[in-house]
Design a protein around this motif. Structure first.
Motif, PDB file in Angstrom:
ATOM      1  N   VAL A   1       0.857  -1.187   0.000  1.00  0.00           N
ATOM      2  CA  VAL A   1       0.000   0.000   0.000  1.00  0.00           C
ATOM      3  C   VAL A   1       0.895   1.239   0.000  1.00  0.00           C
ATOM      4  CG1 VAL A   1      -1.806   1.265   1.210  1.00  0.00           C
ATOM      5  CG2 VAL A   1      -1.789  -1.232   1.262  1.00  0.00           C
ATOM      6  N   ARG A   2       0.612   2.151  -0.920  1.00  0.00           N
ATOM      7  CA  ARG A   2       1.437   3.348  -1.046  1.00  0.00           C
ATOM      8  C   ARG A   2       0.714   4.533  -0.404  1.00  0.00           C
ATOM      9  NH1 ARG A   2       4.694   3.238  -6.621  1.00  0.00           N
ATOM     10  NH2 ARG A   2       5.976   4.568  -5.288  1.00  0.00           N
TER      11      ARG A   2
ATOM     12  N   ARG B   1      -6.789   0.889  -6.703  1.00  0.00           N
ATOM     13  CA  ARG B   1      -7.849   1.135  -5.713  1.00  0.00           C
ATOM     14  C   ARG B   1      -7.362   2.222  -4.759  1.00  0.00           C
ATOM     15  NH1 ARG B   1      -7.934  -4.758  -3.441  1.00  0.00           N
ATOM     16  NH2 ARG B   1      -5.716  -4.236  -3.573  1.00  0.00           N
ATOM     17  N   VAL B   2      -8.097   3.332  -4.711  1.00  0.00           N
ATOM     18  CA  VAL B   2      -7.613   4.532  -4.015  1.00  0.00           C
ATOM     19  C   VAL B   2      -8.587   4.935  -2.913  1.00  0.00           C
ATOM     20  CG1 VAL B   2      -6.992   6.961  -4.273  1.00  0.00           C
ATOM     21  CG2 VAL B   2      -6.437   5.331  -6.102  1.00  0.00           C
ATOM     22  N   LEU B   3      -8.029   5.239  -1.752  1.00  0.00           N
ATOM     23  CA  LEU B   3      -8.793   5.822  -0.655  1.00  0.00           C
ATOM     24  C   LEU B   3      -8.278   7.230  -0.396  1.00  0.00           C
ATOM     25  CD1 LEU B   3     -10.818   5.572   1.759  1.00  0.00           C
ATOM     26  CD2 LEU B   3      -8.862   4.818   3.138  1.00  0.00           C
ATOM     27  N   TYR B   4      -9.183   8.190  -0.361  1.00  0.00           N
ATOM     28  CA  TYR B   4      -8.864   9.573  -0.013  1.00  0.00           C
ATOM     29  C   TYR B   4      -9.305   9.815   1.427  1.00  0.00           C
ATOM     30  CZ  TYR B   4      -9.594  14.615   0.380  1.00  0.00           C
ATOM     31  OH  TYR B   4      -9.587  15.917   0.810  1.00  0.00           O
TER      32      TYR B   4
ATOM     33  N   CYS C   1      -6.426  -3.739   5.696  1.00  0.00           N
ATOM     34  CA  CYS C   1      -7.685  -4.334   5.257  1.00  0.00           C
ATOM     35  C   CYS C   1      -7.569  -5.012   3.895  1.00  0.00           C
ATOM     36  CB  CYS C   1      -8.797  -3.279   5.230  1.00  0.00           C
ATOM     37  SG  CYS C   1      -8.629  -2.052   3.910  1.00  0.00           S
ATOM     38  N   GLY C   2      -6.494  -4.726   3.147  1.00  0.00           N
ATOM     39  CA  GLY C   2      -6.317  -5.344   1.842  1.00  0.00           C
ATOM     40  C   GLY C   2      -7.220  -4.788   0.762  1.00  0.00           C
ATOM     41  N   ARG C   3      -7.839  -3.665   1.026  1.00  0.00           N
ATOM     42  CA  ARG C   3      -8.830  -3.096   0.107  1.00  0.00           C
ATOM     43  C   ARG C   3      -8.224  -2.082  -0.854  1.00  0.00           C
ATOM     44  NH1 ARG C   3     -14.664  -2.182   1.485  1.00  0.00           N
ATOM     45  NH2 ARG C   3     -15.511  -0.584   0.117  1.00  0.00           N
TER      46      ARG C   3
END
Length: 381
Positions: free
Chosen positions: A132-133, A164-167, A247-249
């Motif tokens: 995860v970056r 897959r990006v989370l902000y 979470c691997g998401r």
């Protein structure tokens, strides 16, 4: 994430299929079967004979039941679907649950995960979080377009790189609602933090708290008032970020600290692979003071992980400017042209990646995604 089995019991086959497809489009971890009432009863009889010890439900984690017959059938994993929104109820004490059948799929998913967690006591299971970056977008002043650049970069990563990006907004007053609409019933970051620190045997299901834009960028539903992430201690911040990383998401987590330089913002920068520092003009006294304080808190090596972006420049200006002024502590690496956006109803915005702005965002994204040099990694350690 574990698979959750869901039965949709309805006499309206088309509605059942449409609901099933809408739920799967949002959450791929569901296993859905569609029945009419007689099919479900026949299957139950085939497996368990003619005993009448309740409705057949052991094969499913949740049963969504649509129909007149269901008015007297509460509990035992059964969630009623009602055509009257006034009859929608979630009574955890008596285990009576009913949902408005025409609510949005996103709202229904959130409610179902809450009910599933309550009925089973299960929590999200950590998967591999390797790779995860983490990137932070920051600024020394408001109005620089820090949030717009963060979301534009997320859009570039989602649309054109398939990531897959989370902000995550760490601003004191979140800007998320300006770019993503949150359906009614979606719980905000504060509720997620409450359950995160309250439960000791796992993490809450993110699906109950996450919204997304048209391009697939996910974010926590905004909380009214002051952002609760501003109050996290170092230990709480570590637990919060661990729940997202492990979470691997997600492939990429973008943290937007805005013009804050709080302990939480410093923690974001400390764990980030790259820091995008957004400015509107050449080095100002405020910028110099900001960077001096950052170096004092995080060490000189933090500068090696920073990319300075001069935002909202004219179309005629070059994209890259290597020569810095004598008063500058940080070279300008990227210059981004004025961005375009479309205003929708409910004040939501959409950033348009086209023309010079789209090219600049692509260039900025490439610089962010460049792997760290061995020297930079050594300094960071």
């Amino acid at each position: 994430m574990e698979k959750i089995s869901l039965a949709i019991v309805t006499e309206d086959r088309e509605y059942g299929r449409a609901l099933g497809m809408a739920l799967l489009n949002i959450c791929g971890s569901l296993l859905i079967r569609i029945y009419n009432w007689n099919e479900l009863i026949s299957e139950r009889t085939e497996y368990y004979g003619n005993d009448s010890d309740g409705v057949y439900s052991s094969r499913f984690d949740i049963i969504l039941w649509d129909g007149e017959e269901a008015e007297s059938v509460y509990g035992d994993k059964i969630v009623l679907l009602t055509e009257n929104p006034a009859k929608a109820v979630r009574n955890y004490r008596e285990q009576r649950f009913s949902l408005y059948k025409y609510t949005s799929a996103r709202t229904m998913i959130c409610a179902l995960f809450d009910i599933y967690s309550f009925l089973t006591g299960r929590r999200a299971v950590n998967l591999s979080g390797h790779g995860v970056r983490l990137f932070t977008f920051s600024s020394c002043a408001g109005g620089t377009g820090c949030t717009s650049l963060a979301l534009a970069t997320g859009q570039e990563l989602c649309r054109f790189r398939g990531l897959r990006v989370l902000y995550v907004s760490f601003e004191e007053i979140e800007s998320t609602a300006e770019y993503m609409s949150a359906p009614s019933g979606i719980k905000g970051t504060g509720v997620y933090l409450y359950h995160l620190f309250r439960e000791k045997d796992g993490y809450p299901f993110l699906d109950s708290y996450i919204i997304n834009d048209d391009y697939g960028i996910e974010a926590f539903a905004p909380t009214g008032g002051r952002n609760p992430l501003m109050n996290l201690s170092h230990e709480e911040f570590d637990v919060f970020m661990s729940s997202l990383i492990e979470c691997g998401r997600y492939d990429v987590i973008i943290m937007d600290t805005g013009d804050q330089l709080t302990e939480t913002a410093l923690s974001c920068m400390d764990i980030s692979e790259k820091i995008c520092f957004v400015s509107r003009t050449e080095a100002s006294p405020r910028e110099i003071q900001y960077l001096q304080h950052l170096i004092c808190c995080c060490g000189e090596a933090v500068i090696d992980r920073m990319i300075k972006v001069e935002n909202k420049v004219s179309e005629a200006d070059g994209r890259v400017m290597k020569t810095a002024s004598e008063s500058s502590m940080l070279d300008t690496s990227v210059r981004v042209a004025e961005f375009k956006e479309i205003q929708f109803c409910r004040n939501s915005k959409r950033i348009i990646l086209e023309d010079r702005f789209g090219e600049d965002i692509k260039f900025l994204t490439e610089k962010l995604m460049e792997p760290e040099s061995q020297e930079a990694m050594y300094k960071k350690e």
